[in-house]
Design an enzyme around this catalytic site. Structure first.
Site, PDB file in Angstrom:
ATOM      1  N   VAL A   1     -53.681  11.817  70.978  1.00 36.98           N
ATOM      2  CA  VAL A   1     -55.124  11.997  71.150  1.00 36.98           C
ATOM      3  C   VAL A   1     -55.483  12.316  72.597  1.00 36.98           C
ATOM      4  O   VAL A   1     -56.639  12.567  72.919  1.00 36.98           O
ATOM      5  CB  VAL A   1     -55.868  10.737  70.651  1.00 36.98           C
ATOM      6  CG1 VAL A   1     -55.757   9.597  71.660  1.00 36.98           C
ATOM      7  CG2 VAL A   1     -57.321  11.030  70.312  1.00 36.98           C
TER       8      VAL A   1
ATOM      9  N   ASP B   1     -50.828  -0.083  64.945  1.00 39.13           N
ATOM     10  CA  ASP B   1     -49.394   0.080  64.701  1.00 39.13           C
ATOM     11  C   ASP B   1     -48.702  -1.268  64.857  1.00 39.13           C
ATOM     12  O   ASP B   1     -48.910  -1.966  65.860  1.00 39.13           O
ATOM     13  CB  ASP B   1     -48.774   1.062  65.706  1.00 39.13           C
ATOM     14  CG  ASP B   1     -49.282   2.486  65.543  1.00 39.13           C
ATOM     15  OD1 ASP B   1     -49.888   2.766  64.493  1.00 39.13           O
ATOM     16  OD2 ASP B   1     -49.073   3.301  66.465  1.00 39.13           O
TER      17      ASP B   1
ATOM     18  N   CYS C   1     -29.682  24.848  83.112  1.00 46.63           N
ATOM     19  CA  CYS C   1     -28.736  23.899  82.532  1.00 46.63           C
ATOM     20  C   CYS C   1     -27.814  24.609  81.539  1.00 46.63           C
ATOM     21  O   CYS C   1     -26.950  25.380  81.939  1.00 46.63           O
ATOM     22  CB  CYS C   1     -29.487  22.731  81.905  1.00 46.63           C
ATOM     23  SG  CYS C   1     -28.431  21.314  81.512  1.00 46.63           S
TER      24      CYS C   1
ATOM     25  N   GLU D   1     -17.998  22.426  74.358  1.00 51.23           N
ATOM     26  CA  GLU D   1     -19.024  21.706  73.598  1.00 51.23           C
ATOM     27  C   GLU D   1     -19.177  22.316  72.209  1.00 51.23           C
ATOM     28  O   GLU D   1     -19.434  21.610  71.233  1.00 51.23           O
ATOM     29  CB  GLU D   1     -20.358  21.748  74.347  1.00 51.23           C
ATOM     30  CG  GLU D   1     -21.488  21.020  73.640  1.00 51.23           C
ATOM     31  CD  GLU D   1     -22.786  20.997  74.429  1.00 51.23           C
ATOM     32  OE1 GLU D   1     -23.766  20.434  73.921  1.00 51.23           O
ATOM     33  OE2 GLU D   1     -22.821  21.540  75.555  1.00 51.23           O
TER      34      GLU D   1
ATOM     35  N   HIS E   1     -32.411  21.090  86.862  1.00 56.97           N
ATOM     36  CA  HIS E   1     -33.682  21.374  86.182  1.00 56.97           C
ATOM     37  C   HIS E   1     -34.809  21.450  87.214  1.00 56.97           C
ATOM     38  O   HIS E   1     -35.482  20.449  87.483  1.00 56.97           O
ATOM     39  CB  HIS E   1     -34.005  20.265  85.177  1.00 56.97           C
ATOM     40  CG  HIS E   1     -33.130  20.242  83.976  1.00 56.97           C
ATOM     41  ND1 HIS E   1     -33.537  20.715  82.752  1.00 56.97           N
ATOM     42  CD2 HIS E   1     -31.860  19.797  83.809  1.00 56.97           C
ATOM     43  CE1 HIS E   1     -32.558  20.560  81.874  1.00 56.97           C
ATOM     44  NE2 HIS E   1     -31.524  20.001  82.490  1.00 56.97           N
TER      45      HIS E   1
ATOM     46  N   GLU F   1     -37.693  22.550  86.955  1.00 53.99           N
ATOM     47  CA  GLU F   1     -39.019  22.338  86.360  1.00 53.99           C
ATOM     48  C   GLU F   1     -39.522  20.914  86.536  1.00 53.99           C
ATOM     49  O   GLU F   1     -40.734  20.680  86.603  1.00 53.99           O
ATOM     50  CB  GLU F   1     -39.001  22.699  84.869  1.00 53.99           C
ATOM     51  CG  GLU F   1     -38.238  21.757  83.951  1.00 53.99           C
ATOM     52  CD  GLU F   1     -36.761  22.077  83.806  1.00 53.99           C
ATOM     53  OE1 GLU F   1     -36.137  21.582  82.851  1.00 53.99           O
ATOM     54  OE2 GLU F   1     -36.230  22.821  84.661  1.00 53.99           O
TER      55      GLU F   1
END
Length: 531
Positions: free
Chosen positions: A15, A148, A382, A406, A507, A509
Site C-alpha cells: 500500500v 496478519d 553480475c 553453474e 552491483h 545499482e
C-alpha cells in the site's frame, strides 16, 4: 533521547508504507535531524537472500553484506543514508536469537513465551539499530498488514515500546488504502476504518493516518475518517497517485505531514531545503530526448525484481537530462521468439540483468552477442558480466561449448567457475561473497574513465567468478580485464573499439541515489544517448 515513528499498514499489502516511511525520513533529515530506518518483516526467513524474486521482489544488499528487503533500497535512495544488517529485523532473526538465548540459559529457567521474551527481543533489536546510528529519530516500518497473524508479536512489541518510552517519544502513523469507485466516483473509507479498529483492538491508537488513494481526499472524507478512527482531520493525510514515487515527499510536505509529526514528538519544526530534490524531479519531467534501453532478464514480469537498476537508470537520466524508455525483455523469449530479438534492433542500449540458474541463459547470451556485434552500448551486471565472458569465449575465441559451471558442470571450457571459498560451502543462506568489496581499476580503460579512480567499492552478491585459468587466453583474444579484486578476481571486463561494452561483477545499482547517481549508469546512458 531517540524518538520513534512507527509505520503500520492496513487493508492490503504493497500500500506504500515503504515509500511513506522513506518520504518522512527525507523530510525530517532535510530539517536537520539525524535519521535511521528499521524495516520489520514478520516472515520466518532469517533474511531475504533465499527468496524467489517473483515472491518478494529484489534482494537489496547493504555495505556490510546483508541480504535485505527492497524497502531498505527505498530508504537509502530517499534519505541518503547507508543501511546495515541491523536495519532489517525479521521474525526469523528474532526467533533465532530467542531460541539461542534459551539454549544458553539466559532466561534462567523461565518458560519462554511470545510475551515477554519475543517482544522484548524485538524491542531490543529496534533500540540497537537506533543506538548504532545515534539517531535523533528512528522510523520503524512494520511489514505486512494489521490483522496478519505473523505480525501480532511485532505490533505488541511496538505497543509496549510506546508504554516504556516517555510521553511524546513515540508516534504511530497508519498507512491504509481508501478505494475510489469510478462508477459512482466515490471514495470508500470502510476498509480503512476497519483496519484502524483492528489496530485499536491490539492496543494501538494511530496518531496520524496517511490514506493511499487514487485522488486527493476532500475535507468531508477526512472528517468521516476522523469520526471513525479517533484521529483529528488535520492529522489525516492523502498519499494520492503521482507520476513517480519521488514526488511523494513533496505532496506530503505540501500537506504538512512532517510538521505534524514533529509537533507530536515535541521537536522544533525547522525549515527544510528540498531544492535539489525538486530539481531532480524537474529534470526527469522536462527531459525530451528519449533513449530506449532494453533490460534483459529472467524475472522481468515483476519489475520490482530489478527495482534498484530501474531507479539507477532514472537517477543517471536526470543528471543527463534525458528521458529513458525502458523495454523489458524476458530472456527466455529471446531463445524462442524472433519478435523478442527484433526488439533489440530498436533500442539504444542493452543491460543484461543479474540472476541465477539456467533458465533464460541462452537468451541473455544472444542479447550480449547482438550488442557486441552491432556496437550497441552494453552493460552486464553480475551474471550479465559472467555471461558476457561466456559469449566472448564461444564466439570470439571459438570455444563453442564454453559455459559457466553453474549451468553446465561438465563443460569442457569452464570459463566461469565457483569461487575457491565457495567449494566447501553447504549452507545456502548468507554464504555468498557479499557486501562492499574493493575493486582496483586499470588506468586507461573505460572503467577508469567512468570512475576516475584506481580504487572503487561496489556491493557484491555472487558465488561464481571468471576462471583464473582462462584469463590469459581471454586477454590475448581481446577481452580487457579492467578491474580486479585485491586478491586478483576479475571484477570488470570491457572491449576495445566498441561504443560502450562493460561488465561488472559488482552491483553499481545498489549505491545509486537520486542526488548521487552511479557513474556506471551515467557512462552507459551517455553512450546510449550519444550525449
Amino acid at each position: 533521547m531517540t524518538k520513534y515513528i512507527i509505520i503500520t499498514g492496513g487493508v492490503l499489502s504493497s500500500v506504500g508504507k515503504g515509500t511513506v516511511a522513506a518520504s518522512i525520513g527525507l523530510l525530517l533529515k532535510n530539517r536537520g535531524y539525524k535519521i535511521t530506518m528499521v524495516k520489520v518483516d514478520p516472515y520466518l526467513n532469517v533474511d531475504a537472500g533465499t527468496m524467489n524474486p517473483y515472491m518478494h521482489g529484489e534482494v537489496f544488499v547493504t555495505d556490510d553484506g546483508a541480504e535485505t528487503d527492497l524497502d531498505l533500497g527505498h530508504y537509502e535512495r530517499f534519505v541518503g543514508i547507508n543501511m546495515y544488517s541491523y536495519n532489517n529485523i525479521t521474525a526469523g532473526k528474532v526467533y533465532f536469537e530467542v531460541i539461542k538465548n534459551e539454549r544458553q540459559g539466559k532466561y534462567l529457567g523461565q518458560t519462554v513465551q511470545i510475551i515477554p521474551h519475543v517482544t522484548d527481543q524485538i524491542k531490543s533489536m529496534i533500540r540497537y539499530a537506533s543506538n548504532m546510528a545515534n539517531a535523533d529519530i528512528t522510523i520503524v516500518e512494520i511489514g505486512g498488514t494489521v490483522g496478519d497473524i505473523e505480525g501480532l508479536p511485532f505490533l505488541e512489541a511496538v505497543r509496549q515500546l510506546k508504554l516504556e518510552e516517555e510521553e511524546g517519544n513515540v508516534v504511530f502513523v497508519h498507512v491504509a488504502l481508501v478505494e475510489f469507485l469510478k462508477v459512482t466516483e466515490e471514495i470508500k473509507t470502510k476498509p480503512l476504518q476497519h483496519s484502524v479498529q483492528e489496530l485499536r483492538r491490539i492496543g494501538i491508537q494511530p496518531d496520524i493516518i496517511v490514506a493511499r488513494s487514487v485522488v486527493p481526499l476532500d475535507e468531508e472524507t477526512k472528517k468521516k475518517i476522523a469520526l471513525f478512527t479517533n484521529v483529528k482531520p488535520e492529522y489525516i493525510f492523502s498519499n494520492y497517485d503521482v507520476n513517480m514515487t519521488y514526488e511523494v515527499p513533496l505532496i506530503l510536505e505540501k500537506q504538512g505531514l512532517a510538521s505534524k509529526i514533529l509537533s507530536k514528538l515535541n521537536l522544533p519544526d525547522n525549515q527544510p531545503n528540498l531544492s535539489e530534490w525538486i530539481r531532480f524531479i524537474d529534470n526527469l519531467k522536462t527531459a525530451d530526448k528519449e533513449v530506449k534501453i532494453a533490460l534483459v532478464g529472467k524475472y522481468t514480469k515483476l519489475k520490482d525484481s530489478y527495482i534498484s537498476i530501474k531507479e539507477a537508470i532514472y537517477h543517471a537520466a536526470a543528471k543527463l537530462h534525458i528521458k529513458p524508455v525502458l523495454v523489458w525483455i524476458e530472456s527466455t523469449d529471446i531463445e524462442n521468439s524472433k519478435e523478442a530479438i527484433d526488439k533489440l534492433k530498436s533500442v539504444d542500449g542493452i543491460i543484461v540483468l543479474p540472476g541465477f540458474g539456467s533458465r533464460g541463459v541462452e537468451g541473455k547470451i544472444l542479447a550480449i552477442k547482438y550488442a557486441r556485434e552491432n556496437n550497441v552500448p552494453f552493460l552486464g551486471i553480475c551474471y550479465g558480466m559472467q555471461l558476457a565472458v561466456v559469449e566472448f569465449a564461444r564466439n570470439v575465441l571459438g570455444l563453442e561449448k564454453a559455459h559457466t559451471t553453474e549451468v553446465d558442470p561438465n563443460t569442457p571450457h569452464p570459463v566461469i567457475t565457483l569461487l575457491d571459498e565457495q567449494k566447501k560451502v553447504v549452507q545456502i543462506g548468507g554464504t555468498m561473497r557479499l557486501g562492499s568489496q574493493k575493486v582496483i581499476v586499470k588506468e586507461g580503460t573505460l572503467a577508469y574513465r567512468i570512475y576516475g579512480n584506481i580504487e572503487v567499492y561496489e556491493r557484491h552478491r555472487h558465488r561464481y567468478e571468471v576462471n583464473p585459468e582462462y584469463v590469459d587466453l581471454l586477454q590475448k583474444g581481446g577481452l580487457v580485464i579492467s578491474g580486479v579484486s585485491e586478491n586478483g578476481l576479475v571484477e570488470m571486463i570491457e572491449l576495445k573499439n566498441h561504443k560502450f561494452f562493460l561488465g561488472l561483477q559488482g552491483h553499481p545499482e545498489y549505491k545509486s541515489r537520486p542526488l548521487a547517481p552511479s557513474p556506471v549508469f551515467i557512462g552507459f546512458l551517455r553512450a546510449a544517448a550519444g550525449v
